[in-house]
Enzyme design. Structure first.
Site, PDB file in Angstrom:
ATOM      1  N   ASN A   9     -10.403 -20.375 -19.070  1.00 54.97           N
ATOM      2  CA  ASN A   9     -10.010 -21.926 -19.051  1.00 54.97           C
ATOM      3  C   ASN A   9      -8.276 -21.615 -17.935  1.00 54.97           C
ATOM      4  OD1 ASN A   9      -8.808 -24.158 -19.600  1.00 54.97           O
ATOM      5  ND2 ASN A   9      -7.892 -23.560 -21.424  1.00 54.97           N
ATOM      6  N   LYS A  11      -7.257 -23.985 -16.171  1.00 54.03           N
ATOM      7  CA  LYS A  11      -5.891 -24.819 -16.781  1.00 54.03           C
ATOM      8  C   LYS A  11      -5.425 -25.615 -15.867  1.00 54.03           C
ATOM      9  CE  LYS A  11      -4.576 -22.432 -20.642  1.00 54.03           C
ATOM     10  NZ  LYS A  11      -3.316 -21.856 -21.718  1.00 54.03           N
ATOM     11  N   HIS A  95      -9.175 -28.347 -27.116  1.00 52.16           N
ATOM     12  CA  HIS A  95      -8.131 -27.389 -27.266  1.00 52.16           C
ATOM     13  C   HIS A  95      -6.336 -28.107 -27.160  1.00 52.16           C
ATOM     14  CE1 HIS A  95      -5.092 -25.362 -24.568  1.00 52.16           C
ATOM     15  NE2 HIS A  95      -6.054 -24.320 -24.307  1.00 52.16           N
ATOM     16  N   GLU A  97      -3.413 -28.197 -26.304  1.00 50.30           N
ATOM     17  CA  GLU A  97      -3.137 -28.869 -25.432  1.00 50.30           C
ATOM     18  C   GLU A  97      -3.738 -30.146 -25.408  1.00 50.30           C
ATOM     19  OE1 GLU A  97      -3.532 -25.989 -21.805  1.00 50.30           O
ATOM     20  OE2 GLU A  97      -2.299 -24.782 -22.935  1.00 50.30           O
ATOM     21  N   GLU A 167      -8.308 -20.462 -31.573  1.00 51.68           N
ATOM     22  CA  GLU A 167      -6.865 -20.284 -30.758  1.00 51.68           C
ATOM     23  C   GLU A 167      -6.179 -20.694 -31.305  1.00 51.68           C
ATOM     24  OE1 GLU A 167      -8.074 -20.332 -26.685  1.00 51.68           O
ATOM     25  OE2 GLU A 167      -7.703 -21.614 -26.609  1.00 51.68           O
ATOM     26  N   GLY A 173      -0.744 -18.338 -24.399  1.00 51.55           N
ATOM     27  CA  GLY A 173       0.508 -18.618 -23.202  1.00 51.55           C
ATOM     28  C   GLY A 173       1.602 -17.633 -23.705  1.00 51.55           C
ATOM     29  N   SER A 212      -3.469 -14.616 -25.683  1.00 49.14           N
ATOM     30  CA  SER A 212      -3.280 -14.057 -24.282  1.00 49.14           C
ATOM     31  C   SER A 212      -4.211 -12.868 -24.601  1.00 49.14           C
ATOM     32  CB  SER A 212      -1.703 -13.851 -25.789  1.00 49.14           C
ATOM     33  OG  SER A 212      -1.040 -14.596 -25.228  1.00 49.14           O
TER      34      SER A 212
END
Ligand code: PGA
Length: 250
Positions: A9, A11, A95, A97, A167, A173, A212
Site C-alpha cells: 500500500n 499510500k 483503510h 486512514e 490492521e 506506521g 509495521s
C-alpha cells in the site's frame, strides 16, 4: 491450502521516476517467488504506469480507494469501472486512514465493497481497532462490527471473492507491530466468526495482517496458522524489503 497474498500500500507516495525504479526493482525478483500472490496498490494517477509496467508479470496491481457510486456528479471521485479499465485486480476499502481522516463509516465501506465486487474487482476489506479500543477490551466487538457490515450488505458468500486485512490502527506506521500471537488471536476470531456462518468460505478466506510489517518480522507473522500474508505500507516503498516480505510468504 490458502495462498498467501502480500500487497503493498504505497499510500500517497511516489513519482513517475521513483515508481519506475521501485517497480523495476520488485520485478527483478518477483518471477522466482513461487506459490504466493503479490500486488501493489498505487495512487490513482499511477495506475496507467503500473498497468504498462506490470502487465503479464506476477505482480498484480490495484487502487487504495474508490467511490461507492458507479458514475455521476461526484467531483474528485474515481469509480470501480474506471479502475477496471486500468487493469486493477484489487482495491482497498475501509483503510483506517480513510475511516479516520475522511470519515468513512461501516455503511460507506460496505457500499464500496459491493460496488467493487459488482465489476469483478477484489475488495481488500481493511478492519482493525484503535489503541483505545484495544485497551478497552473491545477489539473483537469493533472488528466484528466492521465485518458484519459487509456480510449484511453482500452476504457471507461474498467473502469468497474478497480479502480481509486485519490492521490494528495502533500498529500502522508506528513501528509497533502486533506480536504474532496478538495478530493470530484476532485472525482466528475473524475466521471463526465467518466459519459460524459458512465454513468453506472461512477456510478459503485470505486474511492479511498489516501494521509495521517489514523484512525482519514478516516470517514469524506469516508462520501463524491464520495469517495469510500482509498489507505493507512503509516497507513496500523499498524493493528489497518488499521482496524479502514476499519471500517470507512463499
Ligand atoms: P505500515 O502501513 O506497514 O506502514 O504500518 C500499513 C498500512 O497502513 O496498510
Amino acid at each position: 491450502m490458502r495462498r498467501k497474498l502480500v500487497a503493498g500500500n504505497w499510500k500517497m507516495h511516489g513519482s513517475l521516476a521513483q515508481n519506475k525504479a521501485l517497480l523495476d526493482g520488485v520485478l527483478a525478483g518477483v518471477a522466482d517467488l513461487g506459490a504466493m500472490d503479490c500486488a501493489v496498490c498505487v495512487p490513482f494517477p499511477y495506475l496507467a504506469q503500473a498497468q504498462a509496467m506490470l502487465q503479464g508479470s506476477k505482480l498484480a496491481w490495484g487502487a487504495q480507494n474508490m467511490s461507492q457510486h458507479e458514475k455521476g456528479a461526484f467531483t474528485g471521485e474515481v469509480s470501480a469501472p474506471m479502475l477496471l479499465e486500468f487493469g486493477c485486480k484489487y482495491v482497498l476499502v475501509g483503510h483506517s486512514e480513510r475511516r479516520a481522516i475522511y470519515g468513512e463509516d461501516d455503511a460507506t465501506v460496505a457500499e464500496k465493497y459491493v460496488a467493487a465486487q459488482k465489476v469483478g474487482l477484489t475488495p481488500v476489506l481493511c478492519v482493525g481497532e484503535t489503541l483505545q479500543e484495544r485497551e478497552g477490551n473491545i477489539t473483537e466487538q469493533v472488528v466484528g462490527r466492521q465485518i458484519d457490515a459487509v456480510i449484511q450488505a453482500a452476504g457471507v458468500e461474498s467473502l469468497a471473492k474478497a480479502v480481509v486485512a486485519y490492521e490494528p490502527v495502533w500498529a500502522i506506521g508506528t513501528g509497533k507491530t502486533a506480536s504474532p500471537e496478538q495478530a493470530q488471536a484476532v485472525h482466528a476470531f475473524i475466521r471463526g466468526k465467518i466459519a459460524g456462518l459458512n465454513k468453506s468460505v472461512a477456510d478459503g478466506l485470505v486474511i492479511q495482517y498489516g501494521g509495521s510489517v517489514k523484512g525482519a518480522n514478516a516470517a514469524e507473522l506469516f508462520a501463524m496458522p491464520d495469517i495469510d500474508g500482509g498489507l505493507i505500507g512503509g516497507a513496500a516503498l523499498d524493493a528489497s524489503e518488499f521482496l524479502t516480505i514476499c519471500r517470507a510468504a512463499a
